[in-house]
Design a protein around this motif. Structure first.
Motif, PDB file in Angstrom:
ATOM      1  N   ARG A 245      -5.724  -4.429  -1.252  1.00  0.00           N
ATOM      2  CA  ARG A 245      -7.069  -4.640  -1.878  1.00  0.00           C
ATOM      3  C   ARG A 245      -8.212  -4.978  -1.324  1.00  0.00           C
ATOM      4  O   ARG A 245     -10.110  -4.806  -0.992  1.00  0.00           O
TER       5      ARG A 245
ATOM      6  N   ALA B 223     -11.428   0.553  -4.894  1.00  0.00           N
ATOM      7  CA  ALA B 223     -11.263  -0.879  -4.269  1.00  0.00           C
ATOM      8  C   ALA B 223     -10.703  -1.556  -6.203  1.00  0.00           C
ATOM      9  O   ALA B 223     -10.380  -1.489  -6.645  1.00  0.00           O
TER      10      ALA B 223
ATOM     11  N   TRP C 228       0.799  -1.028   0.140  1.00  0.00           N
ATOM     12  CA  TRP C 228      -0.198  -0.081  -0.186  1.00  0.00           C
ATOM     13  C   TRP C 228       0.793   1.697   0.034  1.00  0.00           C
ATOM     14  O   TRP C 228       0.448   2.470  -1.046  1.00  0.00           O
TER      15      TRP C 228
ATOM     16  N   ASN D 109      -0.536  -5.570  -4.907  1.00  0.00           N
ATOM     17  CA  ASN D 109      -2.086  -5.295  -4.302  1.00  0.00           C
ATOM     18  C   ASN D 109      -2.991  -5.769  -3.873  1.00  0.00           C
ATOM     19  O   ASN D 109      -4.002  -5.565  -3.379  1.00  0.00           O
ATOM     20  N   THR D 110      -3.218  -7.332  -3.929  1.00  0.00           N
ATOM     21  CA  THR D 110      -4.304  -7.257  -3.146  1.00  0.00           C
ATOM     22  C   THR D 110      -4.146  -8.065  -2.074  1.00  0.00           C
ATOM     23  O   THR D 110      -5.274  -7.455  -1.530  1.00  0.00           O
TER      24      THR D 110
END
Length: 516
Positions: free
Chosen positions: A199, A124, A66, A195-196
């Motif tokens: 997110r 998101a 993040w 990035n999961t």
């Protein structure tokens, strides 16, 4: 359940007016109340959603993915990421009471959920950038406070009088359920690659408002709102179903309906329902002062340091590993929830509101002072024992805070208000809470960065003032019905209907003409 019961008058606290004795009911043995109370958690998800966001950004700041995606924000930028939710919440102040009073408590809750869902989706989406993320968080704060401006009112106005205190206090303690889910979701995804990892926790925030949208219209509308819209027959039907086990001729139901209907009619005759009504009587000025104090203290008693800057606090005492920080945050949220439910919810009607506020205020002052001392020792000597003591003080601090904050913040601010200004008063509570949060989120990082542990002395001063205000200004509200609480603030001039039923054992249901 309550057919043919004998209603005995009792004295309103502090003034001697006769009011009705509320028959004692065991809710889980009553089919109608059991059905109602098992659905009320749908409304309490507003607090859960709010708590989720309160813990979410704490967790996101510990994630390198993040941080890298948004360019390692620091200083005023991270302050904006944090504060924008409260800015959105403050802006909702100008809309939420009108939505709640015009559309009804259920529809207002649903409208807020829709806005909140849009905000989560914007954050998101795969193409999100800083501006979109900030805009989405603004909508989350705005939509959340539209819902919160109505949902706790519906809980309070549907609850059987005997259970009002516990149910409305339980409402805001579920803030911690959201913070627990967020903390442990972040802990579970922190080792994901890509990035999961961030997110997924952001997207999960949509779950609570989605469930609310599916379930809010399975609940009845507020009988008080129905009476205010001249829909008295529907209000009486709701009261009979849930407070009289389906019997519209129940003596208690008839008396309760008369008190609500006549009180609202008397408030309508007063005419002024604008914002200036808070300044027009001594009772309303006292209510306004209590709302301001309750809202401010709920955010600015030192708890804001941990709520949004736990990462910095833990780093200052040597806990720097992201996994360790997430684990500590998750444990802290579970502890806070258990303390809040066990003590504030179960003691609110035994000890009363003011004693709980005092326990929290004095306890927070003592523990925060020790926390400050241990932080000073660690900063000056690097003593590991002092650093561990700070961690223990954080847990103890949230333990005593759980006696009153946040459980009583919304419930106390709402129940002290008459119907005609209840939605506006709750909006003020939420608006001042949001502004106090913004103040925390901009001032705290500056104070921590420039004077470190010495900044804690600001909160020690605030806590001293808080204890003094609770002792001399706060009013005990345990016992009376929502309408009868007016006696505590307005005395002989209180606008409370249904007085004839306090002196009559045989009801004269002469108000039914106006209902039909």
């Amino acid at each position: 359940m309550m057919t043919g019961e004998e209603l005995k008058p009792r004295k309103a606290p502090g003034h001697g007016q006769e009011t009705l004795e509320v028959p004692v009911v065991t809710w889980y043995k009553d089919p109608s109340l059991r059905s109602l109370y098992l659905r009320l958690p749908i409304l309490m998800l507003c607090a859960t959603t709010n708590g989720y966001d309160g813990s979410l950004l704490n967790g996101l700041q510990t994630m390198e993915t993040w941080q890298n995606y948004f360019g390692n924000p620091t200083g005023s930028t991270i302050g904006l990421f944090t504060a924008i939710v409260n800015i959105g919440g403050f802006c909702a102040l100008f809309f939420s009471p009108y939505v709640a009073d015009f559309c009804g408590r259920r529809l207002a809750t649903a409208i807020g959920c829709v806005i909140l869902l849009v905000g989560v989706i914007i954050q998101a989406v795969p193409t999100v950038d800083r501006g979109m993320f900030i805009g989405g968080r603004f909508l989350v704060g705005f939509g959340s406070n539209i819902s919160i401006g109505a949902a706790p009112l519906l809980i309070m106005e549907l609850a059987y009088p005997q259970h009002r205190g516990r149910l409305t206090t339980l409402y805001n303690t579920l803030w911690y359920v959201g913070s627990i889910i967020a903390a442990w979701t972040v802990y579970g995804t922190i080792k994901y690659t890509g990035n999961t990892s961030w997110r997924l926790p952001v997207a999960l925030q949509a779950l609570m408002p989605f469930i609310q949208l599916l379930g809010v219209f399975t609940l009845p509308e507020s009988p008080r709102w129905l009476c205010s819209k001249d829909r008295g027959s529907e209000a009486l039907e709701t009261l009979a179903k849930y407070h009289g086990n389906g019997d519209p001729n129940s003596m208690f139901v008839q008396a309760e309906f008369a008190e609500i209907q006549q009180t609202i009619n008397m408030e309508k005759e007063m005419g002024s329902h604008g914002w200036l009504v808070f300044f027009k009587t001594r009772g309303n000025r006292k209510r306004l002062l209590l709302i301001v104090l309750t809202s401010f203290f709920s955010q600015c008693s030192g708890n804001g340091l941990v709520s949004y800057y736990l990462h910095d606090i833990l780093s200052s005492v040597g806990i720097t590993d992201p996994t360790d920080q997430s684990l500590f945050n998750g444990g802290l949220q579970i502890w806070s929830f258990l303390v809040a439910v066990i003590f504030s919810v179960f003691l609110v009607d035994r000890l009363g509101r003011k004693p709980l506020f005092m326990i929290a205020g004095v306890g927070m002052l003592v523990i925060f002072s020790i926390w400050t001392g241990c932080s000073a020792v660690y900063a000056q000597t690097g003593n590991n024992g002092a650093g561990k003591a700070v961690l223990a003080m954080i847990f103890l601090f949230y333990g005593v805070a759980g006696f009153a904050w946040p459980g009583l913040t919304v419930s106390y601010s709402s129940e002290i208000l008459p119907y005609n200004i209840r939605a506006k008063g709750l909006a003020l509570c939420l608006g001042i809470t949001a502004l106090s949060g913004v103040l925390n989120q901009y001032v705290n990082p500056i104070g921590l960065a420039n004077i470190a542990w010495k900044f804690y002395f600001v909160y020690i001063v605030i806590l001293v003032i808080e204890v003094i205000c609770i002792w001399f200004i706060f009013v005990e509200t345990k016992g009376p019905t929502l309408e009868e609480l007016a006696y505590l603030f307005d005395g002989e001039e209180a606008h409370v209907g249904g007085k004839e039923f306090a002196n009559e054992k045989v009801l004269e249901v002469n108000h039914m003409e106006s209902v039909s």
